[in-house]
Write a protein that holds these residues in place. Structure first.
Motif, PDB file in Angstrom:
ATOM      1  N   LEU A 133      33.759  56.218 -22.261  1.00 49.32           N
ATOM      2  CA  LEU A 133      32.851  55.252 -21.394  1.00 49.32           C
ATOM      3  C   LEU A 133      33.823  54.786 -20.139  1.00 49.32           C
ATOM      4  O   LEU A 133      33.380  54.609 -19.176  1.00 49.32           O
ATOM      5  N   ALA A 134      35.239  54.556 -20.548  1.00 49.00           N
ATOM      6  CA  ALA A 134      36.215  54.011 -19.289  1.00 49.00           C
ATOM      7  C   ALA A 134      36.206  54.899 -18.332  1.00 49.00           C
ATOM      8  O   ALA A 134      36.113  54.520 -17.098  1.00 49.00           O
ATOM      9  N   HIS A 135      36.499  56.456 -18.488  1.00 48.13           N
ATOM     10  CA  HIS A 135      36.489  57.407 -17.531  1.00 48.13           C
ATOM     11  C   HIS A 135      35.144  57.324 -16.748  1.00 48.13           C
ATOM     12  O   HIS A 135      35.141  57.272 -15.433  1.00 48.13           O
ATOM     13  N   SER A 136      33.851  57.492 -17.406  1.00 49.71           N
ATOM     14  CA  SER A 136      32.600  57.698 -16.591  1.00 49.71           C
ATOM     15  C   SER A 136      32.426  56.585 -15.882  1.00 49.71           C
ATOM     16  O   SER A 136      31.858  56.613 -14.793  1.00 49.71           O
ATOM     17  N   ILE A 137      32.550  55.249 -16.363  1.00 50.63           N
ATOM     18  CA  ILE A 137      32.027  54.197 -16.007  1.00 50.63           C
ATOM     19  C   ILE A 137      32.842  53.816 -14.701  1.00 50.63           C
ATOM     20  O   ILE A 137      32.565  53.232 -13.465  1.00 50.63           O
ATOM     21  N   SER A 138      34.160  54.271 -14.636  1.00 49.11           N
ATOM     22  CA  SER A 138      35.182  54.048 -13.421  1.00 49.11           C
ATOM     23  C   SER A 138      34.782  54.929 -12.487  1.00 49.11           C
ATOM     24  O   SER A 138      34.610  54.460 -11.138  1.00 49.11           O
ATOM     25  N   VAL A 139      34.242  56.030 -12.833  1.00 50.02           N
ATOM     26  CA  VAL A 139      33.671  57.024 -11.715  1.00 50.02           C
ATOM     27  C   VAL A 139      32.426  56.562 -11.179  1.00 50.02           C
ATOM     28  O   VAL A 139      32.425  56.359  -9.714  1.00 50.02           O
ATOM     29  N   ILE A 140      31.490  55.948 -12.031  1.00 52.31           N
ATOM     30  CA  ILE A 140      30.149  55.529 -11.574  1.00 52.31           C
ATOM     31  C   ILE A 140      30.559  54.174 -10.402  1.00 52.31           C
ATOM     32  O   ILE A 140      29.868  54.003  -9.874  1.00 52.31           O
ATOM     33  N   ASN A 141      31.327  53.360 -11.260  1.00 49.79           N
ATOM     34  CA  ASN A 141      31.657  52.168 -10.186  1.00 49.79           C
ATOM     35  C   ASN A 141      32.121  52.574  -8.928  1.00 49.79           C
ATOM     36  O   ASN A 141      31.759  51.654  -7.936  1.00 49.79           O
ATOM     37  N   VAL A 142      33.244  53.328  -8.928  1.00 52.75           N
ATOM     38  CA  VAL A 142      33.496  53.800  -7.365  1.00 52.75           C
ATOM     39  C   VAL A 142      32.653  54.508  -6.773  1.00 52.75           C
ATOM     40  O   VAL A 142      32.300  53.914  -5.309  1.00 52.75           O
ATOM     41  N   GLN A 143      31.714  55.437  -7.285  1.00 54.19           N
ATOM     42  CA  GLN A 143      30.577  56.054  -6.458  1.00 54.19           C
ATOM     43  C   GLN A 143      29.601  55.025  -5.944  1.00 54.19           C
ATOM     44  O   GLN A 143      28.881  54.954  -5.035  1.00 54.19           O
ATOM     45  N   ALA A 144      29.265  54.112  -7.028  1.00 55.26           N
ATOM     46  CA  ALA A 144      28.410  52.811  -6.576  1.00 55.26           C
ATOM     47  C   ALA A 144      28.710  52.105  -5.459  1.00 55.26           C
ATOM     48  O   ALA A 144      28.041  51.896  -4.359  1.00 55.26           O
ATOM     49  N   GLY A 145      30.101  51.843  -5.492  1.00 55.39           N
ATOM     50  CA  GLY A 145      30.629  51.157  -4.255  1.00 55.39           C
ATOM     51  C   GLY A 145      30.614  52.104  -2.964  1.00 55.39           C
ATOM     52  O   GLY A 145      30.276  51.422  -1.847  1.00 55.39           O
ATOM     53  N   VAL A 146      30.713  53.316  -2.980  1.00 49.76           N
ATOM     54  CA  VAL A 146      30.535  54.073  -1.665  1.00 49.76           C
ATOM     55  C   VAL A 146      29.298  54.125  -1.423  1.00 49.76           C
ATOM     56  O   VAL A 146      28.889  54.032  -0.179  1.00 49.76           O
ATOM     57  N   GLY A 147      28.292  54.386  -2.377  1.00 49.09           N
ATOM     58  CA  GLY A 147      27.193  54.528  -1.958  1.00 49.09           C
ATOM     59  C   GLY A 147      26.422  53.318  -1.354  1.00 49.09           C
ATOM     60  O   GLY A 147      25.689  53.339  -0.409  1.00 49.09           O
ATOM     61  N   LEU A 148      26.726  51.982  -1.760  1.00 51.11           N
ATOM     62  CA  LEU A 148      26.304  50.752  -1.203  1.00 51.11           C
ATOM     63  C   LEU A 148      26.833  50.580   0.284  1.00 51.11           C
ATOM     64  O   LEU A 148      26.051  50.187   1.025  1.00 51.11           O
ATOM     65  N   ALA A 149      28.051  51.038   0.422  1.00 53.87           N
ATOM     66  CA  ALA A 149      28.827  50.981   1.801  1.00 53.87           C
ATOM     67  C   ALA A 149      28.301  51.921   2.669  1.00 53.87           C
ATOM     68  O   ALA A 149      28.095  51.592   3.964  1.00 53.87           O
ATOM     69  N   LEU A 150      27.717  53.127   2.460  1.00 54.93           N
ATOM     70  CA  LEU A 150      27.319  53.888   3.357  1.00 54.93           C
ATOM     71  C   LEU A 150      25.870  54.313   3.207  1.00 54.93           C
ATOM     72  O   LEU A 150      25.146  55.247   3.889  1.00 54.93           O
ATOM     73  N   LEU A 151      25.231  53.271   2.461  1.00 53.80           N
ATOM     74  CA  LEU A 151      23.710  53.498   2.409  1.00 53.80           C
ATOM     75  C   LEU A 151      22.939  53.447   3.652  1.00 53.80           C
ATOM     76  O   LEU A 151      21.986  54.396   4.079  1.00 53.80           O
ATOM     77  N   ASP A 152      23.404  52.542   4.865  1.00 48.68           N
ATOM     78  CA  ASP A 152      22.480  52.610   5.889  1.00 48.68           C
ATOM     79  C   ASP A 152      23.272  53.427   6.940  1.00 48.68           C
ATOM     80  O   ASP A 152      22.564  54.122   7.894  1.00 48.68           O
ATOM     81  N   SER A 153      24.681  53.670   6.855  1.00 50.80           N
ATOM     82  CA  SER A 153      25.329  54.069   8.019  1.00 50.80           C
ATOM     83  C   SER A 153      25.539  55.646   7.930  1.00 50.80           C
ATOM     84  O   SER A 153      25.335  56.621   8.669  1.00 50.80           O
ATOM     85  N   ASP A 154      25.670  56.087   6.469  1.00 47.37           N
ATOM     86  CA  ASP A 154      25.549  57.608   6.153  1.00 47.37           C
ATOM     87  C   ASP A 154      24.862  57.874   4.904  1.00 47.37           C
ATOM     88  O   ASP A 154      25.190  58.059   3.866  1.00 47.37           O
ATOM     89  N   PRO A 155      23.698  58.114   5.194  1.00 45.62           N
ATOM     90  CA  PRO A 155      22.484  58.323   3.991  1.00 45.62           C
ATOM     91  C   PRO A 155      22.833  59.636   3.059  1.00 45.62           C
ATOM     92  O   PRO A 155      22.810  59.571   1.987  1.00 45.62           O
ATOM     93  N   GLU A 156      23.311  60.678   3.879  1.00 47.51           N
ATOM     94  CA  GLU A 156      23.699  61.835   3.272  1.00 47.51           C
ATOM     95  C   GLU A 156      24.944  61.718   2.425  1.00 47.51           C
ATOM     96  O   GLU A 156      24.847  62.000   1.182  1.00 47.51           O
ATOM     97  N   GLN A 157      26.186  60.963   2.586  1.00 44.58           N
ATOM     98  CA  GLN A 157      27.127  60.715   1.851  1.00 44.58           C
ATOM     99  C   GLN A 157      26.610  59.591   0.647  1.00 44.58           C
ATOM    100  O   GLN A 157      27.102  59.936  -0.506  1.00 44.58           O
ATOM    101  N   ALA A 158      25.921  58.936   0.729  1.00 43.56           N
ATOM    102  CA  ALA A 158      25.381  57.806  -0.306  1.00 43.56           C
ATOM    103  C   ALA A 158      24.623  58.735  -0.994  1.00 43.56           C
ATOM    104  O   ALA A 158      24.722  58.562  -2.394  1.00 43.56           O
ATOM    105  N   ARG A 159      23.869  59.748  -0.777  1.00 44.48           N
ATOM    106  CA  ARG A 159      23.025  60.696  -1.564  1.00 44.48           C
ATOM    107  C   ARG A 159      24.085  61.360  -2.548  1.00 44.48           C
ATOM    108  O   ARG A 159      23.875  61.460  -3.781  1.00 44.48           O
TER     109      ARG A 159
END
Length: 429
Positions: free
Chosen positions: A220-246
């Protein structure tokens, strides 16, 4: 131990006798709140009273059994009803009743059974001094009555008893004490064995609980760390770079799916003990997958293998994988470095794992240097295999995790197309 007894002993000394023999000396069977031994006491009373009557017909020189004799016999055996609750008082009470009965000149015989049972109960309960004093007191009173006080006690015109009979009396007393001590020691041994088995069961349960806790924490620690980082990336790029958010959302989906699969495997082991897991436990052959997950979280991982690779036992392979996984998870969570280096050094009889990052730490109180559950789990995994884990800041900055795991019984294997060759370096960017 039970199966070591012959069949006839297992049939004759069945579960009831075994439960009585193995009862804890600290908590006798008749401890307050349990039933009194009515049946055995009643049987002893019938044997003593009836047997003494028959013994009186065979000993005409003794005083016939009258109402006083029967009262002493019944009172002595009635005390046996409390021999498990008050063993010391019962031993002394039966000794007094027996001594008075003999001093009154009544026939020898089953009266000694009452004394034997009282002394037996006290010794088995651990009150040895009181029991020995009670038995010794009866023996002394018998010697005094039989050899010196007989002119003033019934029966009339009774002469001194022959000293040869004292040999039989002494032998009987020694036999009672020896049997009682044997049963007491046997019960203590069984109680000790039972306590050791219970402690071993608790220890195995604790070890299994810790193992499951380590597995769940690492997954859980490893997977949730990855999910947390990717969730931050997705939120940051949701409007400016939808493909990277995908792409970030796809990584979250894959990481969560893998975490759910491993958690399900652990839970399946709990629900169906003894069944084989549905999928093999992860090992070092999944390092490319692990480094790919770290890359998706923004961490470039360099994996270097030195020495001749060896086929690791499943437990060692899993522990090595989890140590690398937890070290990379800590780097993602607590280090400002975006690069980590993993070294696998196969030495003769030992595997050394070293994970380095250049830092700096982004959290001091919550980081790996603070000794969180991750480091504890790594140390427990290595210690279970006879190894060790050292973790801490490096002199030149950054952080290092170093683990040493013995490889007793491992087999060397030649590298193939799917394995990392010695001294080769794999960079994930």
């Amino acid at each position: 131990m039970e199966n070591a007894r012959p069949p006839w002993a297992r049939r004759c000394l069945g579960p009831v006798w075994q439960r009585w023999l193995s009862a804890s000396p600290e908590e006798p069977r008749g401890w307050p709140g349990t039933r009194l031994p009515w049946l055995s006491t009643l049987a002893a009373m019938v044997i003593v009273t009836a047997g003494s009557g028959f013994a009186g017909h065979k000993q005409p020189e003794r005083v016939p059994v009258d109402s006083l004799a029967r009262a002493l016999l019944i009172a002595g055996t009635a005390l046996l009803l409390f021999r498990h609750r008050c063993p010391r008082a019962v031993a002394l009470g039966t000794a007094v009743a027996t001594a008075v009965y003999l001093a009154a000149g009544y026939p020898f015989g089953p009266v000694f059974l009452t004394l034997a049972l009282g002394v037996f109960g006290a010794i088995v309960a651990g009150h040895r001094t009181v029991a020995w004093c009670a038995l010794g007191g009866v023996w002394v009173s018998h010697v005094l009555v039989a050899h010196w006080l007989h002119p003033w006690l019934p029966p009339a015109h009774d002469g001194p008893a022959p000293w040869e009979q004292e040999f039989y009396v002494t032998a009987w007393a020694v036999a009672v004490v020896a049997l009682s001590e044997l049963v007491r020691v046997r019960r203590e041994q069984l109680a000790k064995a039972r306590a050791e088995r219970a402690a071993a069961q608790r220890r195995r349960a604790d070890e299994e609980r810790l193992r499951i806790a380590r597995e769940l924490h690492d997954v859980l620690a490893h997977s949730i760390s990855v999910i947390n980082v990717q969730a931050g990336v997705g939120l940051a790029l949701l409007d400016s770079d939808p493909e990277q958010a995908r792409t970030a959302l796809t990584t979250i989906k894959d990481a969560s799916k893998e975490a759910l699969g491993e958690v399900r495997q652990v839970l399946d082991t709990l629900r169906a003990p003894g069944n084989a897991p549905r999928s093999p436990a992860p090992g070092l052959d999944r390092l490319p997958e692990l480094t790919e997950q770290a890359r998706s979280a923004g961490l470039a991982v360099e994996v270097t293998t030195e020495g001749t690779r060896a086929a690791l036992p499943p437990g060692t392979d899993l522990a090595a994988f989890r140590i690398v996984q937890e070290a990379l998870t800590n780097t993602v969570r607590y280090s400002g470095s975006r690069t980590a280096r993993v070294l696998l050094h196969y030495a003769p009889g030992e595997l050394e794992i070293r994970v380095d990052d250049d830092g700096p730490a982004t959290s001091v109180t919550d980081g790996p240097a603070a000794g969180g559950n991750g480091l504890v789990g790594m140390r427990e995994r290595a210690a279970a295999l006879g190894g060790s884990v050292a973790a801490g800041p490096r002199p030149d900055g950054g952080f290092r995790v170093r683990a040493r795991i013995p490889l007793a019984g491992s087999r060397e294997r030649a590298p193939d197309a799917d394995t990392v060759t010695p001294t080769a370096t794999e960079e994930e960017s």
